[in-house]
Design a protein around this motif. Sequence first.
Motif, mmCIF file in Angstrom:
data_model
loop_
_atom_site.group_PDB
_atom_site.id
_atom_site.type_symbol
_atom_site.label_atom_id
_atom_site.label_comp_id
_atom_site.label_asym_id
_atom_site.label_seq_id
_atom_site.Cartn_x
_atom_site.Cartn_y
_atom_site.Cartn_z
ATOM 1 N N ALA A 20 -9.986 15.191 -35.300
ATOM 2 C CA ALA A 20 -9.442 16.354 -36.008
ATOM 3 C C ALA A 20 -9.760 17.632 -35.241
ATOM 4 C CB ALA A 20 -10.011 16.427 -37.422
ATOM 5 N N GLU A 21 -10.951 17.709 -34.675
ATOM 6 C CA GLU A 21 -11.336 18.877 -33.882
ATOM 7 C C GLU A 21 -10.534 18.931 -32.580
ATOM 8 O OE1 GLU A 21 -15.529 18.333 -33.516
ATOM 9 O OE2 GLU A 21 -15.939 19.138 -35.520
ATOM 10 N N ASP A 22 -10.328 17.777 -31.952
ATOM 11 C CA ASP A 22 -9.535 17.716 -30.729
ATOM 12 C C ASP A 22 -8.101 18.163 -30.979
ATOM 13 O OD1 ASP A 22 -8.859 16.508 -27.901
ATOM 14 O OD2 ASP A 22 -7.452 15.537 -29.286
ATOM 15 N N ALA A 23 -7.573 17.846 -32.179
ATOM 16 C CA ALA A 23 -6.183 18.194 -32.495
ATOM 17 C C ALA A 23 -5.940 19.684 -32.455
ATOM 18 C CB ALA A 23 -5.811 17.630 -33.865
ATOM 19 N N GLY A 24 -6.993 20.484 -32.693
ATOM 20 C CA GLY A 24 -6.850 21.934 -32.635
ATOM 21 C C GLY A 24 -6.886 22.476 -31.223
ATOM 22 N N GLY A 25 -7.098 21.605 -30.262
ATOM 23 C CA GLY A 25 -7.143 21.957 -28.859
ATOM 24 C C GLY A 25 -8.376 21.357 -28.199
ATOM 25 N N PRO A 26 -8.187 20.665 -27.090
ATOM 26 C CA PRO A 26 -6.986 20.583 -26.240
ATOM 27 C C PRO A 26 -5.971 19.520 -26.637
ATOM 28 C CG PRO A 26 -8.792 19.429 -25.178
ATOM 29 C CD PRO A 26 -9.362 20.018 -26.435
ATOM 30 N N ALA A 27 -6.155 18.858 -27.759
ATOM 31 C CA ALA A 27 -5.177 17.885 -28.266
ATOM 32 C C ALA A 27 -4.913 16.759 -27.286
ATOM 33 C CB ALA A 27 -3.865 18.589 -28.633
ATOM 34 N N ARG A 28 -5.959 16.232 -26.687
ATOM 35 C CA ARG A 28 -5.790 15.142 -25.726
ATOM 36 C C ARG A 28 -5.403 13.830 -26.399
ATOM 37 N NH1 ARG A 28 -11.537 16.480 -23.086
ATOM 38 N NH2 ARG A 28 -11.810 16.962 -25.296
ATOM 39 N N ALA A 29 -5.748 13.682 -27.677
ATOM 40 C CA ALA A 29 -5.454 12.428 -28.373
ATOM 41 C C ALA A 29 -4.138 12.466 -29.135
ATOM 42 C CB ALA A 29 -6.583 12.098 -29.341
ATOM 43 N N THR A 30 -3.557 13.628 -29.288
ATOM 44 C CA THR A 30 -2.336 13.767 -30.089
ATOM 45 C C THR A 30 -1.216 12.890 -29.547
ATOM 46 O OG1 THR A 30 -2.906 16.006 -30.759
ATOM 47 C CG2 THR A 30 -0.592 15.387 -30.893
ATOM 48 N N GLY A 31 -0.546 12.202 -30.464
ATOM 49 C CA GLY A 31 0.567 11.342 -30.099
ATOM 50 C C GLY A 31 0.162 9.931 -29.723
ATOM 51 N N ARG A 32 -1.119 9.628 -29.741
ATOM 52 C CA ARG A 32 -1.587 8.324 -29.292
ATOM 53 C C ARG A 32 -1.962 7.413 -30.456
ATOM 54 N NH1 ARG A 32 -5.560 9.252 -24.176
ATOM 55 N NH2 ARG A 32 -5.072 7.036 -23.952
ATOM 56 N N ILE A 33 -1.918 6.106 -30.204
ATOM 57 C CA ILE A 33 -2.438 5.096 -31.119
ATOM 58 C C ILE A 33 -3.705 4.554 -30.477
ATOM 59 C CG2 ILE A 33 -2.050 2.859 -32.206
ATOM 60 C CD1 ILE A 33 0.922 3.456 -32.219
ATOM 61 N N LEU A 34 -4.847 4.745 -31.140
ATOM 62 C CA LEU A 34 -6.136 4.444 -30.548
ATOM 63 C C LEU A 34 -6.856 3.330 -31.304
ATOM 64 C CD1 LEU A 34 -7.325 8.136 -30.096
ATOM 65 C CD2 LEU A 34 -6.482 6.631 -28.280
ATOM 66 N N GLU A 35 -7.180 2.261 -30.603
ATOM 67 C CA GLU A 35 -8.080 1.270 -31.160
ATOM 68 C C GLU A 35 -9.508 1.830 -31.081
ATOM 69 O OE1 GLU A 35 -7.687 -2.563 -29.349
ATOM 70 O OE2 GLU A 35 -5.649 -2.858 -30.101
ATOM 71 N N ILE A 36 -10.370 1.349 -31.963
ATOM 72 C CA ILE A 36 -11.743 1.841 -31.969
ATOM 73 C C ILE A 36 -12.671 0.713 -32.406
ATOM 74 C CG2 ILE A 36 -11.633 2.683 -34.353
ATOM 75 C CD1 ILE A 36 -13.338 5.083 -33.428
ATOM 76 N N ASP A 37 -13.868 0.669 -31.832
ATOM 77 C CA ASP A 37 -14.883 -0.288 -32.243
ATOM 78 C C ASP A 37 -16.239 0.223 -31.783
ATOM 79 O OD1 ASP A 37 -14.701 -0.912 -29.426
ATOM 80 O OD2 ASP A 37 -15.613 -2.849 -29.877
#
Length: 307
Positions: A187-204
């Motif tokens: 959520a913080e990244d989405a406000g800039g630099p938005a590196r994850a925006t538009g991606r589908i991310l697996e997590i573990d």
Amino acid sequence: MARTLAITGGTGFVGGHTLERALGRGWKVRALARRPQAAREGLLWVPGSLTDPAALDDLVAGADAVIHIAGVTNAASRAAFEEGNILGTAHVRRAAGGRPLVHVSSLSAREPQLSIYGWSKLMGEQVARGAAGPVTVVRPPAVYGPGDREFLELMRTARSGFIPMPKGSVAAMIHGADLAEALVALAEDAGGPARATGRILEIDDGAGGYTPAQVADAIGSALGRRVRPVEVSAPTLRLAAMGDTAWARLKGELPRISRDRAAYMAHPDWSADSGAIRSLGIWQPGIALSEGMAETARWYRAQGLLP
């Protein structure tokens, strides 16, 4: 000026960890709740549900970002999955508008043909990504930790020295606090630099996945005794689901192992690759399985749920 984060699912297990993490990082939080909740500094409970457009508009008012966690994991019908995971997401996506949205899906969306649940989570992803506005999709695997009830029965069973596990399976896992940390970071990244925006991310948790023996060892260590896995075949899982569903119907409850759940539980590969999110430099897992299971067992005991 403090940023404001809107959260659905804040009264649940993952949502509770996410509220704690967001408040701890200085966010003001607006959280959706169907029932009255205790007041807390920095947190505003917004009454309503995923199918209440006016409540969702109120929820996101003044928000800098939205995290959509709420959803249906167990239901008696396809329609219930559709309402909770597809229609609910559509309402949240509309309300969010141009605000950054972190959408919590499920690793089961990777294999939508296996279950109605997985299919509905994939459809929810497509709804979230198909409208205007920046979206990041996160696909968690099995989530555990203090506050969770899904692993309680497994730990109770493990006190016998054995636990049933899907045969030949590999399953990724993540502690609830680690997942919450990632959601707030996104959520913080989405406000800039938005590196994850538009991606589908697996997590573990960084391990990629665990065999039944590794899960049994971690639970056994948490309980202070040796625990062995009893690997259960797909046909046996289906039979168990049929019996559990019939018994639950008699009691007027949802089964713990529904036919839908048995279908994706029997899948041999629920490994996950969190390399993409870790490479962004905004999050790293911090809780290993053995440590997390020990903490979870202590919480169950403190609540009087486990001897």
